[in-house]
Design a protein around this motif. Structure first.
Motif, short mmCIF file in Angstrom:
data_model
loop_
_atom_site.label_atom_id
_atom_site.label_comp_id
_atom_site.label_asym_id
_atom_site.label_seq_id
_atom_site.Cartn_x
_atom_site.Cartn_y
_atom_site.Cartn_z
N UNK A 31 0.84 -1.21 0.00
CA UNK A 31 0.00 0.00 0.00
C UNK A 31 0.87 1.26 0.00
N UNK A 32 1.89 1.28 0.87
CA UNK A 32 2.76 2.45 0.96
C UNK A 32 3.56 2.64 -0.34
N UNK A 33 3.96 1.53 -0.96
CA UNK A 33 4.70 1.62 -2.22
C UNK A 33 3.82 2.17 -3.33
N UNK A 34 2.57 1.69 -3.40
CA UNK A 34 1.63 2.21 -4.39
C UNK A 34 1.35 3.69 -4.17
N UNK A 35 1.21 4.07 -2.89
CA UNK A 35 0.98 5.47 -2.57
C UNK A 35 2.16 6.33 -3.02
N UNK A 36 3.36 5.81 -2.83
CA UNK A 36 4.56 6.53 -3.26
C UNK A 36 4.59 6.68 -4.77
N UNK A 37 4.20 5.61 -5.47
CA UNK A 37 4.16 5.66 -6.94
C UNK A 37 3.14 6.68 -7.42
N UNK A 38 1.97 6.70 -6.77
CA UNK A 38 0.92 7.67 -7.14
C UNK A 38 1.40 9.11 -6.92
N UNK A 39 2.10 9.34 -5.80
CA UNK A 39 2.60 10.69 -5.51
C UNK A 39 3.56 11.14 -6.60
N UNK A 40 4.49 10.24 -6.98
CA UNK A 40 5.46 10.57 -8.02
C UNK A 40 4.75 10.76 -9.37
N UNK A 41 3.78 9.89 -9.66
CA UNK A 41 3.06 9.95 -10.93
C UNK A 41 2.30 11.27 -11.08
N UNK A 42 1.52 11.65 -10.05
CA UNK A 42 0.73 12.89 -10.13
C UNK A 42 1.64 14.12 -10.13
N UNK A 43 2.79 13.99 -9.48
CA UNK A 43 3.72 15.12 -9.44
C UNK A 43 4.32 15.37 -10.83
N UNK A 44 4.63 14.27 -11.54
CA UNK A 44 5.27 14.39 -12.86
C UNK A 44 4.28 14.76 -13.95
N UNK A 45 3.11 14.09 -13.99
CA UNK A 45 2.18 14.24 -15.11
C UNK A 45 1.07 15.26 -14.88
N UNK A 46 0.73 15.53 -13.64
CA UNK A 46 -0.38 16.46 -13.38
C UNK A 46 0.05 17.69 -12.59
N UNK A 47 1.32 17.73 -12.21
CA UNK A 47 1.82 18.91 -11.51
C UNK A 47 1.26 19.08 -10.12
N UNK A 48 0.71 18.01 -9.56
CA UNK A 48 0.18 18.07 -8.19
C UNK A 48 1.33 17.81 -7.22
N UNK A 49 1.75 18.83 -6.52
CA UNK A 49 2.91 18.74 -5.65
C UNK A 49 2.48 18.40 -4.22
N UNK A 50 3.13 17.42 -3.68
CA UNK A 50 2.90 17.03 -2.29
C UNK A 50 4.09 17.49 -1.47
N UNK A 51 3.85 17.93 -0.27
CA UNK A 51 4.93 18.40 0.57
C UNK A 51 6.05 17.37 0.69
N UNK A 52 7.29 17.88 0.73
CA UNK A 52 8.44 16.98 0.79
C UNK A 52 8.45 16.15 2.07
N UNK A 53 7.95 16.74 3.14
CA UNK A 53 7.89 15.99 4.40
C UNK A 53 6.99 14.77 4.26
N UNK A 54 5.83 14.96 3.58
CA UNK A 54 4.90 13.84 3.35
C UNK A 54 5.56 12.80 2.45
N UNK A 55 6.23 13.27 1.40
CA UNK A 55 6.90 12.36 0.47
C UNK A 55 7.96 11.53 1.18
N UNK A 56 8.81 12.19 1.97
CA UNK A 56 9.87 11.47 2.68
C UNK A 56 9.31 10.51 3.72
#
Length: 239
Positions: A197-222
């Motif tokens: 689940x956490x790996x998929x969530x990480x993939x979704x964060x990276x995916x939306x950041x790259x293709x949709x420009x939706x930025x998540x806080x770095x603290x949340x990402x880390x």
């Protein structure tokens, strides 16, 4: 001077069977093992013998321990650190371990011992790396990054030298057979599901950041990244 030989070991945790076969080959040529040395073996020139060697692990063994092997036809050759013991016997002698359960117990001791250093050092390595990354992106003072970057080197070395044997013993235990422990199976399955689940969530964060420009806080990402790494490490080291 020429009646002794030193042979470098490739690592008992990684090539135990190959090492024992190598010692048997040397015995056929008249080079007989007599001592376990630093990262290798010491052999003495003698009469060629058809011997087979076997390795066992036991901390602080008593006389009964060695008597058990002697009665089974195995002679104690040498020990290292009062925990690693090598026995020899004529070819055709019944193996020391004849079932998967006892063989699993043999490697479980070494696995648990290596895990005590591997898990804390691995977690520390990940934490130190995150702190270094946070300092580079100005989330924390840069001086912390310098300090933990220096600390990261010895911790990484400890992680490698304890983690690799730990993984090797873990894989060997799995090859020998599954340990029948229902409570462990449930715990490991839960860790596996959460890690996915956490790996998929990480993939979704990276995916939306790259293709949709939706930025998540770095603290949340880390935090997500660190949690996923720790869970996968726990999944690998649980036994």
């Amino acid at each position: 001077m020429f009646d002794k030989k030193y042979v470098i070991s490739n690592g008992l945790a990684f090539a135990e069977d190959e090492e024992m076969e190598m010692l048997s080959s040397y015995a056929k040529k008249g080079w007989i093992l007599y001592k376990l040395d630093f990262f290798g073996y010491k052999l003495r020139k003698g009469e060629p013998k058809d011997l087979q060697y076997s390795l066992d692990y036991r901390r602080d063994p008593d006389k009964e321990y060695f008597s058990y092997f002697k009665e089974a036809g195995w002679s104690h050759v040498c020990s290292s650190g009062n925990s690693i013991h090598i026995f020899s016997a004529p070819l055709g002698t019944k193996p020391i371990y004849t079932d998967s359960c006892t063989e699993i117990e043999k490697y479980m001791q070494q696995y648990k011992s290596a895990r005590k250093a591997a898990i804390p050092s691995s977690i520390s390595c990940v934490i130190f790396l995150i702190i270094v990354l946070l300092s580079r992106y100005d989330h924390i003072p840069y001086v912390y990054g310098i300090v933990f970057n220096i600390l990261l080197i010895p911790v990484f070395v400890i992680t490698v030298f304890s983690g690799l044997p730990c993984i090797s013993y873990y894989l060997r235990i799995n090859r020998v057979g599954e340990v029948k422990n229902k409570n462990f199976s449930k715990n490991r399955k839960a860790v596996y599901v959460i890690a996915i689940i956490m790996t998929l969530l990480l993939i979704f964060i990276i995916f939306f950041n790259i293709f949709y420009g939706i930025h998540v806080g770095k603290i949340i990402f880390y935090t997500v990244w660190f949690t996923a790494v720790v869970l996968w490490m726990a999944f690998c080291f649980m036994k």
